[in-house]
Scaffold this motif. Structure first.
Motif: not given
Length: 167
Positions: A112-113, A40, A156, A42, A44, A50, A152-154
């Protein structure tokens, strides 16, 4: 590049695109460093991923790079190989089932992005070094795309990749 919705090309590029799947994540912690391949990551908004060496403070066009597993298979075939490891191509995401070229100039969701395809990810001289003689030419037209992170978001492995409706 967005085309007028009144034009034939505008209607064709706005046509539905089959969803895909995120099948590989690669982060480049430093120039020429080995890739880190987490399950996974993240994202930004307006910056980058990240843990990846590429970060921008000016909302640059190359915050994320994507390549289709189908294009990696084509690159391998052009090189006369059975396979090419994704980390050799130094892209952030490998997709399956979606033509990433259809995401250029469009917004799309992964996990989530929300991202926006910003251009082609053209090969560089590194391809010749990483893949051997002919590596640069094998990746031409198959290098994937670059994208900006809008929200942004996670993300996976296994997340769906869906193009959002054109505005």
């Amino acid at each position: 590049m967005a085309f007028s919705s009144d034009s034939l090309l505008g209607r064709l590029t706005a046509a539905p695109v089959r969803p895909g799947e995120l099948v590989w994540i690669g982060l480049r912690p430093a120039r020429r460093a080995g890739m880190v391949t987490p399950a996974s990551a993240r994202l930004v908004a307006q910056r980058g991923i990240e843990g990846d060496r590429y970060k921008t403070s000016s909302n640059g066009a190359r915050q994320v790079t994507l390549i289709a597993a189908e294009d990696i298979a084509a690159i391998a075939a052009f090189l006369g190989r059975d396979a090419v490891a994704p980390d050799l191509l130094r892209r952030n995401f490998v997709t399956r089932g979606i033509n990433v070229a259809a995401l250029k100039g469009m917004r799309f969701r992964i996990g989530h992005a929300v991202l926006e395809g910003s251009g082609d990810c053209a090969p560089c001289s590194w391809m010749e070094e990483a893949l051997g003689t002919g590596g640069y030419n094998a990746t031409r037209g198959h290098g994937g795309i670059t994208a900006r992170i809008i929200e942004g978001g996670g993300v996976r492995l296994g997340d769906a990749i869906t193009r959002l409706d054109p505005p």
